[in-house]
Design an enzyme around this catalytic site. Structure first.
Site, PDB file in Angstrom:
ATOM      1  N   GLU A 100       2.704  -7.260  14.293  1.00  0.00           N
ATOM      2  CA  GLU A 100       3.458  -6.060  14.665  1.00  0.00           C
ATOM      3  C   GLU A 100       2.593  -5.132  15.507  1.00  0.00           C
ATOM      4  O   GLU A 100       3.041  -4.606  16.527  1.00  0.00           O
ATOM      5  CB  GLU A 100       3.919  -5.294  13.420  1.00  0.00           C
ATOM      6  CG  GLU A 100       5.063  -5.898  12.688  1.00  0.00           C
ATOM      7  CD  GLU A 100       5.433  -5.111  11.431  1.00  0.00           C
ATOM      8  OE1 GLU A 100       6.267  -5.642  10.675  1.00  0.00           O
ATOM      9  OE2 GLU A 100       4.923  -3.995  11.202  1.00  0.00           O
ATOM     10  N   GLY A 104      19.075 -12.896   5.825  1.00  0.00           N
ATOM     11  CA  GLY A 104      19.323 -14.209   6.388  1.00  0.00           C
ATOM     12  C   GLY A 104      18.806 -14.387   7.805  1.00  0.00           C
ATOM     13  O   GLY A 104      18.739 -15.489   8.297  1.00  0.00           O
ATOM     14  N   ASP A 140       0.808  -1.222   0.000  1.00  0.00           N
ATOM     15  CA  ASP A 140       0.000   0.000   0.000  1.00  0.00           C
ATOM     16  C   ASP A 140       0.839   1.269   0.000  1.00  0.00           C
ATOM     17  O   ASP A 140       0.517   2.234  -0.688  1.00  0.00           O
ATOM     18  CB  ASP A 140      -0.898   0.054   1.245  1.00  0.00           C
ATOM     19  CG  ASP A 140      -2.082  -0.884   1.183  1.00  0.00           C
ATOM     20  OD1 ASP A 140      -2.343  -1.475   0.114  1.00  0.00           O
ATOM     21  OD2 ASP A 140      -2.744  -1.043   2.223  1.00  0.00           O
TER      22      ASP A 140
END
Length: 173
Positions: free
Chosen positions: A101, A67, A37
């Site tokens: 989150e 990684g 977005d």
């Protein structure tokens, strides 16, 4: 990227609110956003403006070491940030990573004293609060694929954060 340590100020002793003790922060700001977005538009401009002002900002594509296991690295960066800036956009809720989150930012707000800045970018606070529009559509898909306890946790987080005072860019055009 070199890291800087940022110290949070102490809370006033006359305050009746229980605040966590002062601590050092690795970042001033953690940006939580849905890449498809806003990554190349709004969030990139916000990130650049913060950096120009000397504000140490974590943005996943710039700071995430290659990684490393993404979830651990992102969660640690959230914990190490003084502010969680959440850019709620139309497809934010379609990402389980974004929703995780968000939950972590709310947890850090309660337990570590992290501050939250909310930006409603292309979504209405009422749609976020009541899981309508694209937010509601995302949950219909999540309900087929995700655990019910995750759905409940994510919905509660969106409802809570929608009650915060936020910034809506369309109000400043």
């Amino acid at each position: 990227m070199a890291s800087t340590s940022v110290h949070a100020g102490e809370a006033s002793s006359s305050s009746s609110i229980q605040r966590p003790p002062p601590r050092s922060w690795m970042y001033h700001v953690f940006l939580s956003f849905r890449g498809e977005d806003t990554r190349t538009g709004f969030t990139s401009h916000l990130y650049a403006a913060l950096r120009r002002k000397g504000i140490t900002t974590y943005k996943d594509d710039n700071n995430l070491p290659k990684g490393d296991f993404i979830s651990h690295e992102l969660l640690k960066a959230i914990e190490d940030s003084m502010f969680g800036v959440i850019v709620l956009s139309p497809n934010y809720a379609s990402s389980s990573w974004c929703l995780d989150e968000l939950c972590k930012i709310l947890d850090c707000n309660k337990n570590l004293g992290q501050h939250i800045v909310l930006i409603f970018y292309g979504v209405e606070p009422a749609h976020v609060r009541h899981h309508k529009g694209t937010i509601g559509e995302a949950f219909k898909i999540h309900e087929r694929r995700q655990k019910p306890e995750d759905i409940q946790r994510w919905k509660a987080a969106l409802t809570e954060v929608a009650g915060y005072s936020g910034w809506n860019p369309k109000d400043y055009k």
